[in-house]
Each structure stands twice: as structure tokens, then as C-alpha cells.
Motif scaffolding. Structure first.
Motif, PDB file in Angstrom:
ATOM      1  N   ARG A 318     -39.705 -51.036   2.833  1.00  0.00           N
ATOM      2  CA  ARG A 318     -40.077 -52.327   2.261  1.00  0.00           C
ATOM      3  C   ARG A 318     -41.395 -52.918   2.510  1.00  0.00           C
ATOM      4  NH1 ARG A 318     -38.950 -55.247  -2.082  1.00  0.00           N
ATOM      5  NH2 ARG A 318     -36.742 -54.287  -2.448  1.00  0.00           N
ATOM      6  N   GLU A 321     -42.786 -56.767  -1.983  1.00  0.00           N
ATOM      7  CA  GLU A 321     -41.910 -56.846  -3.401  1.00  0.00           C
ATOM      8  C   GLU A 321     -41.765 -55.208  -3.634  1.00  0.00           C
ATOM      9  OE1 GLU A 321     -41.442 -59.092  -6.542  1.00  0.00           O
ATOM     10  OE2 GLU A 321     -40.706 -59.899  -4.341  1.00  0.00           O
ATOM     11  N   LEU A 323     -40.641 -51.537  -2.813  1.00  0.00           N
ATOM     12  CA  LEU A 323     -39.576 -50.414  -1.893  1.00  0.00           C
ATOM     13  C   LEU A 323     -40.569 -48.954  -2.154  1.00  0.00           C
ATOM     14  CD1 LEU A 323     -37.185 -50.447  -0.422  1.00  0.00           C
ATOM     15  CD2 LEU A 323     -35.886 -50.134  -2.626  1.00  0.00           C
TER      16      LEU A 323
ATOM     17  N   GLY B 139     -35.157 -55.700 -12.195  1.00  0.00           N
ATOM     18  CA  GLY B 139     -34.734 -55.685 -10.964  1.00  0.00           C
ATOM     19  C   GLY B 139     -34.388 -57.097 -10.513  1.00  0.00           C
ATOM     20  N   ARG B 143     -30.608 -58.678  -9.639  1.00  0.00           N
ATOM     21  CA  ARG B 143     -30.464 -59.466  -8.391  1.00  0.00           C
ATOM     22  C   ARG B 143     -29.707 -60.997  -8.884  1.00  0.00           C
ATOM     23  NH1 ARG B 143     -33.649 -58.261  -3.964  1.00  0.00           N
ATOM     24  NH2 ARG B 143     -34.447 -56.184  -4.180  1.00  0.00           N
ATOM     25  N   SER B 173     -34.491 -46.360  -9.215  1.00  0.00           N
ATOM     26  CA  SER B 173     -34.998 -47.560  -8.177  1.00  0.00           C
ATOM     27  C   SER B 173     -34.075 -48.594  -8.169  1.00  0.00           C
ATOM     28  CB  SER B 173     -36.286 -48.100  -8.573  1.00  0.00           C
ATOM     29  OG  SER B 173     -36.581 -47.706  -9.862  1.00  0.00           O
ATOM     30  N   MET B 174     -33.265 -48.841  -8.973  1.00  0.00           N
ATOM     31  CA  MET B 174     -32.328 -50.056  -9.064  1.00  0.00           C
ATOM     32  C   MET B 174     -31.139 -49.831  -8.211  1.00  0.00           C
ATOM     33  SD  MET B 174     -33.491 -52.443 -10.540  1.00  0.00           S
ATOM     34  CE  MET B 174     -32.267 -53.405 -10.414  1.00  0.00           C
ATOM     35  N   GLU B 177     -32.289 -50.320  -4.719  1.00  0.00           N
ATOM     36  CA  GLU B 177     -32.516 -51.577  -4.528  1.00  0.00           C
ATOM     37  C   GLU B 177     -31.110 -52.226  -4.234  1.00  0.00           C
ATOM     38  OE1 GLU B 177     -35.081 -54.364  -5.188  1.00  0.00           O
ATOM     39  OE2 GLU B 177     -36.789 -52.776  -5.935  1.00  0.00           O
ATOM     40  N   GLU B 180     -30.006 -51.428  -0.899  1.00  0.00           N
ATOM     41  CA  GLU B 180     -30.493 -52.331   0.040  1.00  0.00           C
ATOM     42  C   GLU B 180     -29.897 -53.761   0.084  1.00  0.00           C
ATOM     43  OE1 GLU B 180     -34.559 -53.489  -1.008  1.00  0.00           O
ATOM     44  OE2 GLU B 180     -35.094 -53.760   1.015  1.00  0.00           O
TER      45      GLU B 180
END
Lengths: 360, 378
Positions: A318, A321, A323, B139, B143, B173-174, B177, B180
């Protein structure tokens, strides 16, 4: 079989509204397999329908062989259609649905049987031949549809999302079979799809469309490795290309403002970047090497996520913003929190104009 | 925070089986993915835990407490839906605060504010609290939805395909995320998906379910490298695993040899593996497409075949090969090579990667030895 040429093809549904297809020119060689690829609303299906004659042309020209077909009736264009909802004749068995047009064109009974058997083998519909359409699942209908289009050996074969209703396993199988069929029969073929893997796997060349405009027309590997703009770069590839905004510092290094992402560029990329205030930086996950040791020009970072996916491992680092995802060998081991150094093969890097998105 | 225990959970919809005899222990703070094809019984399982549907038989305990017969609202579980179900015209703060304003929670204004800020910070959306949902990226919406579920401080999160409505690229990508953020949650989570990449990436463990029955429960690694059956093996991997019939032959050096694909190739099988095969003379071999390598030169250990189809996918390509005995197998190869259809080729199979299944029942017997990925640590 024939070549197909589109010249400045334009479709405007309502005067004063944006064109659905704008000034599209493509030269498709005899026997070539072309994919029209793009998101919904990009104009790909409209283009296919104009070629088929199901949609009028606002301006521009369509040539099949050397002949302009703008005014030719759909059935006289020599095109075979497999559309998502192109109806089969309900009272006829699958076998007779396939044979119908061949018989109408005076093909002998023995030849019809041979061709039905052949196409049934390729499209895995052998055990459906004696069923009526009502008894078929939507995936099965789609395969019969495709078989019916192909069995006539048309000058141009048009496929509109032919695999979209199939489950994942069957889709991969059918993709292989269509590819094989094309290798043997060499129909001039256009497939419309929103699935970039399907386009890459099947097509000799891909025409990427966005908002009715052609973005790039080239071989799958060329489109994948040298995308013409940010849109194409982002549309092809899974996991997607990392694309983010960068500036250049006084030392000719790429910087993501507010983070410790600082990447020295080679002369060529510096020259491409020029005197711009900023640009978009693009790198595919496979173009990022992750290591625990520092080397010249490596970018420091901290692993924030690791995905073990069996055959592949993905690591996310990261920067604010962003990733940044890297695809690494499954034998490499990193954990969230690991301090790492990223290196980039500069030939794999892409720079795009911050405003137009065009490749620099 | 709580463990979840399902005991012989069974649900029939009339004559159709939802799930049958599902017994599953989910540890406190564990992230469990429930994976299977459409109609497998995944969502039924989730709805039973939530209390939205009642079981015909079996029971559920959350945090050691029997919840059978309890209303959904009294189970202290939070659902995160596919569509996130956020209020688009409200701000992030208003959305997150919403669950705390219900009479049941009776949260003071001060505590409400404090909690929303704490979880917004955790979800990295604390700078967006005054923005309306409409102005957020996908995204950020994800969240916010998670943040809203978090402020309730539920014992268990239940997630039903939260990424499935996203296009393929965004899903990648989600997923990263979400993974993470996962480490921040610390809340027991049951996550339903039909996407094997999501199941592998996110789950501490995966419960594989099909036709209403539990097929296997294990870590992603266990399931990928030691699948309980051919069926489970086929659900993980794209293109799917090759399943090849094989005959075992004794060899003079004491190793057993394998006769596969119509050729007598000396793939040695160590005796400790042979001892696990229950004296079977024939087995089914599972070989991942990535464990087949195209040989550059002639070699004694090479198999022979014809290229049936070649599909470039960018970084990798799928090569479909007709082997000597006519069986069709798939190899996943480097993207920079190209192959013409009907070209003769030779290929090798990585002997370390074989999985042995029973010929008839297709259950797991053994694997050749440690796979590459397993050779490392956790």
C-alpha cells in the motif's frame, strides 16, 4: 468465406444524440477471427447487427467480399448468425433445426447427416439432437444456435456473446472447441464479447471499442502488452493492471505524492514523460518483482496483504490510497508487515497522458 | 466475538434438499468461506445461521449459546449483502450510525459518534464521513457497508457474495482490499461465495459444499493440494485439474511405475505413497494444468501429443493437447510461446504434483509428495 470491410461505419439512433458507433473502419481478412471487445454500451453489438443487416447504417459502408452490402437483404448477405436470443423453431427437433436451411438450399440428405454429426461433436450437442428446443437449457440452446449458424458454412460467421449463458466449466470447454473449429474451417468470424479472456483466447485480432469508438485493433498479445491507451490497459488483464497518478521530481524519478513511492526512470521513459506536470503510470501485476533485499532503483514498501491462490500468489503493497498488486512465484514467502523492495522491468512499464489517457 | 457451531443442520424445501447433516465448527475470530456451485446450499446455510429460515433438524450455537428459536435480531449477527444496501442520499456517517439509532441499541449520542469514528478509521474512510454515498467509489462503498456492520459490534459477520455484482477486474481489487481489512476485523465471519479465488484468498478455512452436503473442510492449501475427491479438485483451478486414468506397474528398482496416457513413462511412485493406494492397480491421477511443461527437446520421460487448440490469455496461455491414447489434457504455459494447431509436441508431467484418487469412487488416496507451495512455511 470472404473478407469483410467496414468503412467509416456510423450509427446514430436519434439525431442529436451521440453516435452508438462512430466512424468505425476495420479490414478483416478472409478466414480471420476478430473479436469486438468492450463494456456494455460500447457499440459492439450494434456493429454486429449492422453487418448482419438487422440494423440500418447511418453512414459508411460494409463490404463482404468486394461487394457493398448496405442495401442487401440479411438473408442474401451470406452471414451466419448466432445471437443470444435467436429463436429456434419450437416444433422441430434439434437435428431438424440444424438441417432446415441446408435442405432448403438443396444439400443432399447424406451430406446433411454428415454435417449434423460433425457439428454436434464439436459443440457437444450429440445427445440433444432428438430433443425439441423447449426441453433445452439456455446454455444448450446457445450451443444449438451456434451450430445452426456454422453448419451453413457462411461467408461470415457472426457470434454475439455465444458463451455468456454457460457455466464456467462449459464456457472454458466451448472456448476451446470454437477455437479448434475455426482452426479447421477458417470461417471469417466476428465475435462480440465483454469477456477479455474470451477475446484473447479466440481472436486473431481484437478491436477494442469504447463509447462507439475504436480504441485499438491488433493481435491479442500486442493489445495486452502495448495498450494504446489507459482504457485498453485497464480493460484487459486479470488481475487488472495497476494504474495510478504520478508526478516527476527534480531527480527525474516518478513519485506518488504523499507516499514513499519513488521510482527512477530510464532515459527512454524520462523522455516520454517529458515536461508534463503529471501522468498515469501503469504496470501489470506480473511486471512487479518483490524482494526482501534492496537493489539499484528499487522502491521500498510494506506488504499489506497476501493472497495464496494455489497456482499463483498475489502480494499487495500500500502507498496511500493505492494498493499496488504484484503476482509473485508461489515459492516466495511474504507476510503482511514484511518490509520489501519492489523492482520493475522498465520495458514492462506504461505511461499514459493524464488527460487524454493516450499511451506516451 | 464468538465461535459458531453447526450440528447436523438440515433444511428441506418441500422435497428439495437445501442442506443435510452439515456439522461445522467455526472458531472465534475465524474467517470461514463457504464455497460451492450455484444451488449447493451455501446461502441456505447462511440464512439458517442468521435465523431467517428455520432448520428441519439440527442446531446452531453462537458463542456457546443455543440460538435455535431466537429471532434474527436477537442473535447479534450482522449481514453484509451483495448490494451493500446503503442509503445513497445519506452521508457515510449517517449510514454508519443508522444501526445504532434503533431503539434496541439505545446508544448515547457521544458513544455513537465515538464508535462511528473508531470504525471509520479502521476502514480508512474517516476522511469521507460527510460525503454522500453517491459520491463514493465502489471500494469506499464496500468499506462503508463493512463499517456499518462493525459499529453494531456483532458476534458474527455473515456475508453473502458481497463481491459478486462487481465486474471481474474490480472483483480482483476489492477482494484484495477486503482481505487487507480482514486482519482489522477480528470478528468471526462466515462468507459465502461461488468464486474459488475468493474462497482461497479470504478464508482461514474453506467449507466446500455441494448438493446440500459438506464435501470437505480445510485450509485453502489443504483443499487445493489434497482435495477430498475429484469433484472438489475440479472446483478449484482454472482451467480445471486434468483427471487421467493410470495403471500401476511394479518396476525392478522397487519403485512403482505409472502407465498413463497410453505411454509407459517411468514416473516413479515412492513406496510410502504406494502403501496409501490400498493395493489399487488402477487410479485416477489429478494433474494441474500448470504442472504440465512443454518439452523443448526429445527426452526419455516425455509424453507425446498433438496440439488440439491454443488459447493465449496474456501472461499465460492454455494449450489443449491430444495425448497418444486420445485423451485430451490442458496445460497452462508461459504466455510468450505460440503453437500451431495439430503440431506434434512433447511434454512432461511434474512428478511432485500428482494427486491419486480411487478409480470408481473418486475419493482421495494420496499425493506424490510435497508440492512447491507447501514446501515453504505457512
Amino acid at each position: 468465406m470472404a473478407e469483410l470491410t467496414l468503412r467509416n461505419l456510423t450509427k446514430i439512433y436519434n439525431p442529436g444524440t451521440p453516435a452508438a458507433v462512430e466512424q468505425l473502419s476495420l479490414e478483416i481478412r478472409d478466414g480471420e477471427f476478430i473479436a469486438l471487445l468492450g463494456p456494455s454500451g460500447c457499440g459492439k453489438s450494434t456493429t454486429l447487427r449492422m453487418v448482419a443487416g438487422l440494423e440500418t447504417v447511418t453512414s459508411g459502408e460494409i463490404l463482404i467480399g468486394k461487394k457493398t452490402v448496405n442495401q442487401t437483404h440479411p438473408k442474401d448477405r451470406g452471414v451466419g448468425l448466432a445471437f443470444e436470443n435467436y429463436a429456434l423453431y419450437p416444433p422441430l427437433r434439434v437435428r431438424d433445426n440444424l438441417a432446415f436451411n441446408l435442405k432448403a438450399h438443396g444439400v443432399s440428405g447424406r451430406e446433411v447427416e454428415k454435417r449434423v454429426a460433425e457439428i454436434a461433436k464439436y459443440l457437444h450437442i450429440g445427445d440433444l439432437l432428438d430433443l425439441k428446443p423447449a426441453a433445452l437449457s439456455s446454455g444448450q440452446k446457445q450451443r444449438v444456435n451456434m451450430a445452426r449458424a456454422m453448419i451453413r458454412r457462411p461467408a461470415v460467421l457472426l457470434l454475439d456473446e455465444p458463451l455468456s449463458h454457460l457455466d464456467a466449466r462449459l464456457r472454458v470447454q466451448m472456448r476451446t472447441e470454437i477455437k479448434r473449429l475455426h482452426a479447421e474451417q477458417r470461417f471469417t468470424t466476428i465475435i462480440v464479447t465483454h469477456d477479455q479472456l474470451e477475446a484473447m483466447a479466440l481472436a486473431n485480432r481484437i478491436a477494442v471499442l469504447h463509447d462507439g469508438r475504436l480504441q485499438q485493433f491488433d493481435t491479442p498479445l500486442e493489445v495486452f502488452n502495448h495498450p494504446a491507451n489507459e482504457f485498453v490497459a485497464g480493460f484487459l488483464g486479470e488481475p487488472p493492471m495497476n494504474i495510478f497518478e504520478v508526478t516527476m521530481d527534480a531527480g527525474s524519478r516518478l513519485v506518488v505524492p504523499g507516499t514513499d513511492f519513488t521510482l527512477p526512470l530510464n532515459d527512454k521513459l524520462q523522455r516520454l514523460f517529458g515536461s508534463r506536470a503529471g501522468a498515469k503510470f501503469g504496470v501489470r501485476p506480473w511486471g512487479v518483482k518483490v524482494s526482501s533485499t534492496q537493489s539499484g532503483g528499487s522502491v521500498p514498501g510494506t506488504v499489506s496483504v497476501v493472497e495464496n491462490l494455489g497456482d499463483e500468489t498475489h502480494v499487495g503493497v500500500r502507498y496511500g490510497e493505492i494498493l499496488l498488486m504484484a503476482s509473485i512465484p508461489v515459492t516466495d514467502r511474504f507476510k503482511p508487515g514484511s518490509k520489501v523492495q519492489l523492482t520493475f522491468n522498465q520495458d514492462d512499464l506504461n505511461l499514459f497522458d493524464a488527460t487524454t489517457g493516450d499511451r506516451l | 466475538m464468538a465461535s459458531v457451531h453447526l450440528h447436523e443442520l438440515t433444511k428441506w424445501y418441500g422435497k428439495r434438499r437445501g442442506i443435510e447433516d452439515v456439522t461445522l465448527d467455526i472458531a472465534d475470530q475465524e474467517f470461514m468461506t463457504i464455497f460451492g456451485p450455484a444451488g449447493a446450499g451455501k446461502t441456505t446455510t447462511l440464512n439458517l445461521i442468521a435465523g431467517i429460515v428455520a432448520p428441519n433438524r439440527g442446531g446452531i450455537r453462537i458463542g456457546g449459546r443455543d440460538v435455535d428459536g431466537l429471532e434474527p435480531a436477537d442473535r447479534n449477527v450482522a449481514m453484509v449483502f451483495e448490494s451493500y444496501a446503503l442509503y445513497p442520499q445519506m452521508t457515510v456517517f449517517q449510514n454508519m450510525a443508522f444501526p445504532l439509532r434503533s431503539p434496541k441499541h439505545r446508544t448515547s449520542a457521544r458513544e455513537l459518534e465515538e464508535r462511528v469514528r473508531r470504525y471509520a478509521k479502521m476502514m480508512k474512510i474517516d476522511h469521507l464521513l460527510q460525503r454522500p454515498i453517491q459520491a463514493l467509489s465502489n471500494g469506499q462503498r464496500q468499506r462503508t457497508a463493512l463499517g456499518r456492520a462493525l459499529v453494531r459490534q456483532p458476534d458474527v459477520f455473515l456475508m453473502d457474495e458481497p463481491l459478486s455484482h462487481l465486474d471481474a477486474k474490480l472483483r480482483h481489487s476489492m477482494r484484495a482490499e477486503l482481505k487487507e481489512m480482514r486482519s482489522q476485523l477480528g470478528t468471526t465471519t462466515v462468507y459465502v461465495t461461488h468464486d474459488y479465488l475468493e474462497a482461497m484468498s479470504l478464508g482461514d478455512r474453506i467449507a466446500v459444499i455441494n448438493l446440500g452436503r459438506l464435501q470437505q473442510v480445510g485450509t485453502p492449501k489443504e483443499i487445493y493440494f489434497t482435495p477430498a475427491s475429484v469433484e472438489v479438485a475440479r472446483l478449484f483451478g482454472d482451467p480445471e485439474i486434468n483427471v487421467i486414468g493410470a495403471r500401476l506397474r511394479s518396476k525392478p528398482d522397487g519403485l512403482a511405475g505409472l502407465q498413463i496416457l497410453g505411454e509407459n513413462i517411468p514416473i516413479g511412485v515412492p513406496s510410502d505413497v504406494v502403501s496409501l493406494l490400498n493395493g489399487a492397480e488402477t487410479v485416477k491421477l489429478g494433474v494441474r494444468p500448470s504442472d504440465i511443461e512443454i518439452a523443448e527437446n526429445n527426452g526419455a520421460g516425455n509424453f507425446h501429443g498433438l496440439v488440439y487448440s491454443f488459447e493465449p490469455l496474456g501472461t499465460k496461455s492454455v494449450l489443449t493437447i491430444d495425448a497418444s491414447d486420445g485423451s485430451r489434457i490442458r496445460a497452462l504455459i508461459d504466455g510468450h510461446r505460440t503453437f500451431e494447431v495439430d503440431r506434434r509436441i512433447q511434454f512432461r508431467i511434474d512428478p511432485r504434483s500428482l494427486v491419486f484418487f480411487e478409480t470408481e469412487k473418486e475419493g482421495f488416496l494420496a499425493k506424490s509428495r510435497l508440492n512447491r507451495q507447501e514446501a515453504g512455511d505457512g
